[in-house]
Design a protein around this motif. Structure first.
Motif, PDB file in Angstrom:
ATOM      1  N   THR A   1       0.784  -1.140  -0.152  1.00 38.78           N
ATOM      2  CA  THR A   1      -0.194  -0.016  -0.075  1.00 38.78           C
ATOM      3  C   THR A   1       0.849   1.246   0.102  1.00 38.78           C
ATOM      4  OG1 THR A   1      -1.797  -1.061   1.275  1.00 38.78           O
ATOM      5  CG2 THR A   1      -1.854   1.334   1.222  1.00 38.78           C
ATOM      6  N   ILE A   2       0.798   2.101  -0.849  1.00 41.93           N
ATOM      7  CA  ILE A   2       1.470   3.364  -0.887  1.00 41.93           C
ATOM      8  C   ILE A   2       0.431   4.353  -0.608  1.00 41.93           C
ATOM      9  CG2 ILE A   2       2.358   4.975  -2.449  1.00 41.93           C
ATOM     10  CD1 ILE A   2       3.348   2.810  -4.327  1.00 41.93           C
TER      11      ILE A   2
ATOM     12  N   CYS B   1      -1.357  -0.694  -3.939  1.00 43.03           N
ATOM     13  CA  CYS B   1      -2.669  -0.594  -3.625  1.00 43.03           C
ATOM     14  C   CYS B   1      -2.662   0.951  -3.149  1.00 43.03           C
ATOM     15  CB  CYS B   1      -3.071  -1.147  -2.212  1.00 43.03           C
ATOM     16  SG  CYS B   1      -3.407  -2.896  -2.168  1.00 43.03           S
ATOM     17  N   GLY B   2      -3.625   1.658  -3.613  1.00 46.19           N
ATOM     18  CA  GLY B   2      -3.861   3.074  -3.266  1.00 46.19           C
ATOM     19  C   GLY B   2      -5.150   3.717  -3.286  1.00 46.19           C
ATOM     20  N   ASP B   3      -5.138   4.770  -2.869  1.00 47.45           N
ATOM     21  CA  ASP B   3      -6.692   5.542  -2.657  1.00 47.45           C
ATOM     22  C   ASP B   3      -6.997   6.242  -3.977  1.00 47.45           C
ATOM     23  OD1 ASP B   3      -5.301   7.919  -2.336  1.00 47.45           O
ATOM     24  OD2 ASP B   3      -5.907   8.172  -0.374  1.00 47.45           O
TER      25      ASP B   3
ATOM     26  N   ILE C   1       2.711  -5.998 -13.030  1.00 46.06           N
ATOM     27  CA  ILE C   1       2.416  -4.993 -12.029  1.00 46.06           C
ATOM     28  C   ILE C   1       0.771  -4.680 -12.177  1.00 46.06           C
ATOM     29  CG2 ILE C   1       2.697  -2.625 -11.179  1.00 46.06           C
ATOM     30  CD1 ILE C   1       5.516  -2.660 -12.298  1.00 46.06           C
ATOM     31  N   ALA C   2       0.188  -4.881 -10.782  1.00 45.70           N
ATOM     32  CA  ALA C   2      -1.212  -4.717 -10.709  1.00 45.70           C
ATOM     33  C   ALA C   2      -1.552  -3.592  -9.830  1.00 45.70           C
ATOM     34  CB  ALA C   2      -1.986  -5.861 -10.109  1.00 45.70           C
ATOM     35  N   TYR C   3      -2.726  -3.249  -9.910  1.00 43.92           N
ATOM     36  CA  TYR C   3      -3.329  -1.834  -9.081  1.00 43.92           C
ATOM     37  C   TYR C   3      -4.642  -2.283  -8.374  1.00 43.92           C
ATOM     38  CZ  TYR C   3      -5.098   2.633  -8.171  1.00 43.92           C
ATOM     39  OH  TYR C   3      -5.484   4.106  -7.437  1.00 43.92           O
ATOM     40  N   PHE C   4      -4.583  -1.877  -6.977  1.00 42.48           N
ATOM     41  CA  PHE C   4      -5.961  -2.193  -6.361  1.00 42.48           C
ATOM     42  C   PHE C   4      -6.161  -0.744  -5.640  1.00 42.48           C
ATOM     43  CE2 PHE C   4      -8.128  -2.778  -2.281  1.00 42.48           C
ATOM     44  CZ  PHE C   4      -9.030  -3.730  -2.591  1.00 42.48           C
ATOM     45  N   GLU C   5      -7.677  -0.224  -6.183  1.00 44.32           N
ATOM     46  CA  GLU C   5      -7.716   1.081  -5.637  1.00 44.32           C
ATOM     47  C   GLU C   5      -8.985   0.910  -4.592  1.00 44.32           C
ATOM     48  OE1 GLU C   5      -7.891   4.638  -8.223  1.00 44.32           O
ATOM     49  OE2 GLU C   5      -9.807   4.800  -7.547  1.00 44.32           O
ATOM     50  N   ARG C   6      -8.922   1.658  -3.513  1.00 42.62           N
ATOM     51  CA  ARG C   6      -9.878   1.437  -2.334  1.00 42.62           C
ATOM     52  C   ARG C   6      -9.649   2.916  -1.656  1.00 42.62           C
ATOM     53  NH1 ARG C   6     -10.484   0.889   2.814  1.00 42.62           N
ATOM     54  NH2 ARG C   6      -8.268   0.427   3.023  1.00 42.62           N
ATOM     55  N   LYS C   7     -11.017   3.727  -1.560  1.00 44.66           N
ATOM     56  CA  LYS C   7     -10.966   4.868  -0.943  1.00 44.66           C
ATOM     57  C   LYS C   7     -11.027   4.642   0.665  1.00 44.66           C
ATOM     58  CE  LYS C   7     -12.965   7.517  -4.683  1.00 44.66           C
ATOM     59  NZ  LYS C   7     -11.526   7.735  -5.071  1.00 44.66           N
ATOM     60  N   PRO C   8     -10.466   5.597   1.406  1.00 44.67           N
ATOM     61  CA  PRO C   8     -10.542   5.400   2.918  1.00 44.67           C
ATOM     62  C   PRO C   8     -11.815   4.921   3.333  1.00 44.67           C
ATOM     63  CG  PRO C   8      -9.237   7.356   2.263  1.00 44.67           C
ATOM     64  CD  PRO C   8      -9.831   7.004   1.245  1.00 44.67           C
TER      65      PRO C   8
END
Length: 291
Positions: free
Chosen positions: A141-142, A216-218, A267-274
């Motif tokens: 998570t970044i 992972c990022g928001d 390289i994969a990406y998972f996005e979830r807001k707080p």
């Protein structure tokens, strides 16, 4: 308690109800799910402990206990709360990703932290697919803080560290310093994490399995567009024309004698807001082929 504390407690209860209880019932496909669930419980308890201590300290301040030592303790606790919040975000992301893998009908079984290294490092998931293939997935998570660094951005402009065809225009009175810090810190972490994962792959001689670096990022502190720039550079060894970080990163890599092994397949990406369980998942990030 503040409204934010109540919201976070409600969110953690939602995580327990919608994800933890679900994963706890998936012993056939995810036999060691308890390891991940225990980590969530530990980090939740750590957050509660620190938050309660901070509230007690604030209550004492209202009663007139404002010694210098109390002020230092409050600052230390505030920093600790940020750390605990980040740790919670990380483990919630891992829980969501575990659920995503469990629900994937092409995956036969999942193992959490199958390989652990010295220094509390690990590879997060081992996946076995129904067609017999396997994969190792490392999750990072970044989430850089909201520190502004306008002076660094100004130095980059002055030293012409942006390509002429890839400008990055910011305004100081429109969160420019914070946005710059997010971009710079995120790109730095991307490079650090892939180097670390590459070293893990070599150390454990992982050859036949697919290797997946999952960031992972928001969607704000880490954007998909900026990850696309980095992913394309990683896959092709060439920077995209619109990658505004290319000159700084190339200079830093040359200065530190960094040579990427490029032994990561995806390289994969998972996005979830707080405080939200809805997410976007991109199994292989790449930019537009026309650029």
């Amino acid at each position: 308690m503040t409204d934010l504390d109540y919201r976070l407690e409600d969110f953690l209860s939602q995580v327990e109800l919608e994800i933890c209880e679900y994963l706890n019932k998936q012993k056939t496909k995810f036999p060691n799910s308890s390891k991940l669930l225990k980590r969530f419980t530990k980090r939740k308890d750590d957050w509660i402990h620190v938050s309660n201590h901070f509230r007690e300290l604030k209550a004492k301040e209202k009663l007139g206990c404002k010694e210098n030592s109390k002020s230092k303790e409050k600052t230390k606790l505030q920093d600790n709360i940020i750390i605990r919040n980040n740790e919670l975000a990380e483990v919630v992301n891992e829980l969501c990703i575990a659920k995503l893998f469990v629900e994937d009908i092409t995956i036969d079984s999942i193992e959490y932290e199958p390989i652990v290294f010295k220094g509390d490092k690990s590879i997060d998931f081992h996946l076995r697919f129904i067609d017999g293939q396997t994969a190792y997935c490392d999750v990072k998570t970044i989430h850089p803080d909201d520190t502004g660094n306008w002076e660094q951005y100004q130095r980059a402009l002055k030293n012409k560290l942006f390509p002429s065809h890839a400008s990055f225009d910011l305004q100081q009175d429109s969160l420019g310093g914070i946005l710059w810090h997010h971009s710079f810190a995120s790109r730095t972490k991307m490079l650090e994490h892939v180097i670390e994962f590459e070293e893990k792959i070599v150390q454990k001689a992982i050859n036949s399995s697919r290797k997946i670096m999952l960031f992972c990022g928001d969607g704000f502190r880490l954007s998909k567009d900026e990850l696309e720039d980095f992913a394309d550079f990683y896959y092709t060894e060439k920077y995209r024309k619109d990658d505004f970080m290319q000159l700084m990163e190339a200079y830093s890599m040359e200065k530190e004698a960094i040579i990427l092994l490029r032994n990561i397949d995806y390289i994969a990406y998972f996005e979830r807001k707080p405080m939200n369980l809805e997410y976007k998942f991109i199994p292989r990030v790449h930019g537009s082929a026309s650029i």
